[in-house]
Design an enzyme around this catalytic site. Sequence first.
Site, PDB file in Angstrom:
ATOM      1  CG  ASP A   1      35.835  -5.858  12.724  1.00 21.62           C
ATOM      2  OD1 ASP A   1      35.473  -6.891  13.313  1.00 21.62           O
ATOM      3  OD2 ASP A   1      36.385  -4.908  13.311  1.00 21.62           O
TER       4      ASP A   1
ATOM      5  NE  ARG B   1      38.341 -13.152   2.668  1.00 23.92           N
ATOM      6  CZ  ARG B   1      39.254 -13.684   1.858  1.00 23.92           C
ATOM      7  NH1 ARG B   1      39.810 -14.844   2.179  1.00 23.92           N
ATOM      8  NH2 ARG B   1      39.625 -13.081   0.732  1.00 23.92           N
TER       9      ARG B   1
ATOM     10  CE  LYS C   1      37.359  -2.596  15.551  1.00 18.40           C
ATOM     11  NZ  LYS C   1      37.585  -4.040  15.819  1.00 18.40           N
TER      12      LYS C   1
ATOM     13  CD  GLU D   1      38.168  -2.856  19.784  1.00 21.62           C
ATOM     14  OE1 GLU D   1      38.152  -4.014  20.255  1.00 21.62           O
ATOM     15  OE2 GLU D   1      38.006  -2.616  18.574  1.00 21.62           O
TER      16      GLU D   1
ATOM     17  CD  GLU E   1      40.656  -6.521  23.291  1.00 22.48           C
ATOM     18  OE1 GLU E   1      40.474  -7.677  23.727  1.00 22.48           O
ATOM     19  OE2 GLU E   1      40.774  -6.265  22.078  1.00 22.48           O
TER      20      GLU E   1
ATOM     21  CE  LYS F   1      34.299  -3.961  19.823  1.00 18.54           C
ATOM     22  NZ  LYS F   1      34.206  -4.546  18.462  1.00 18.54           N
TER      23      LYS F   1
ATOM     24  CB  SER G   1      30.663  -3.506  19.506  1.00 18.31           C
ATOM     25  OG  SER G   1      31.306  -3.520  18.247  1.00 18.31           O
TER      26      SER G   1
ATOM     27  CE1 TYR H   1      38.057  -9.682  17.232  1.00 21.37           C
ATOM     28  CE2 TYR H   1      39.749  -8.487  18.424  1.00 21.37           C
ATOM     29  CZ  TYR H   1      38.622  -9.265  18.422  1.00 21.37           C
ATOM     30  OH  TYR H   1      38.048  -9.648  19.606  1.00 21.37           O
TER      31      TYR H   1
END
Length: 373
Positions: free
Chosen positions: A42, A64, A155, A196, A198, A238, A312, A373
């Site tokens: 992603d 891509r 996500k 998520e 993080e 996640k 993941s 990301y």
Amino acid sequence: MSVTIDAKQLPQNNTIVSKHNDELVATVKAMTAKGKGLLAADESVGSVTKRFAGINLENNEENRRKYRALMVGAEGIEQYISGVIFHEETLGQKMDDGSTFPEYLVKIGIVPGIKTDKGLQPLHNGAPGEQQTDGLDGYLARAQGYYAQGARFCKWRNAYKIQNGTVSEQIIQKNAETLADYAYLSQLAGLVPIVEPEVMIDGTHTQDQCQAVSQRVWAEVTNQLHKRGVIWEGMLLKPNMVVPGAESGVVATPAQAAEYTVRTLSRTLPAAVAGVTFLSGGLSEVQATEYLNAMNVADWTGAARPWDLSFSFARALQSSALKTWAGKDENFPAARKVFLHRARMNALANKGEYNRAEDDKESESLYVAGNSY
């Protein structure tokens, strides 16, 4: 004086009712199949630019598409991968056989997913350098659109950078509220939310400091999810693995990473959540696999672990395959072999059956400071 309460009114801290309730639970069951995990494909256009720079490849739409097709089209991927997280662009692109990426995945028994956040932005009332995540404006309509395109999970990432051994209370509250809003809106749209939070590996912090921050962050995320009435059985977490900072000069052993991570989860995450799908966060490919395996070994004597503990991964699944591909069509077979090897190693780690001797002899760090990301 009597008070009449509408039966449709949602009591605080109760569970939401979505027409997709049963489907959400079924999707989670498919995603947490033993011996499988998730491929995070992603990366944003900007992130792909960084990946492609390492192989001197132009970052355009077709390259891509080929990059994602390289992995998704690997024969036998469904043996190790239960779901794939796509970027919004990829959701509408097609495989070489003319089917869309979601259509192709469904045919081979893999659940299609989508990254729905809009990236990191400065958090103005937090500590210097802290960031919040954008994307909630008009979110329900967007999520419904992704569902119509074939996605069945999503996500959303919020990041926490440890500074001076901690993070601000402002970012803990803001990010938890954002993640909870995203989660319940996703469930209303029929998408299983992967939440998520993080705690980044960037910095010189100790493993104990990472544990303290992770516990505080995950506890508040859980608190806000409770307040929104999120369906626990219809979501996944996640998180980061609880390890020392990448610039601390200390590397945790697999046993240490497992003990700290599982104990922190046991203090914060309800057992009703079926699965935890870890991010790799800059760990090397082998290191991420070793840590995951240590959490799943059969003779575990640490804290309770009622959830499926799986992966993941993005960089920790793709990096070696990307280098092998080098942007050349003739390298597809070799690159796919490399990708399937990493997928298989992590699938074994999910079952606690990984053998380091069967893996690559060397594995370099994938840490990138301030990675996005």
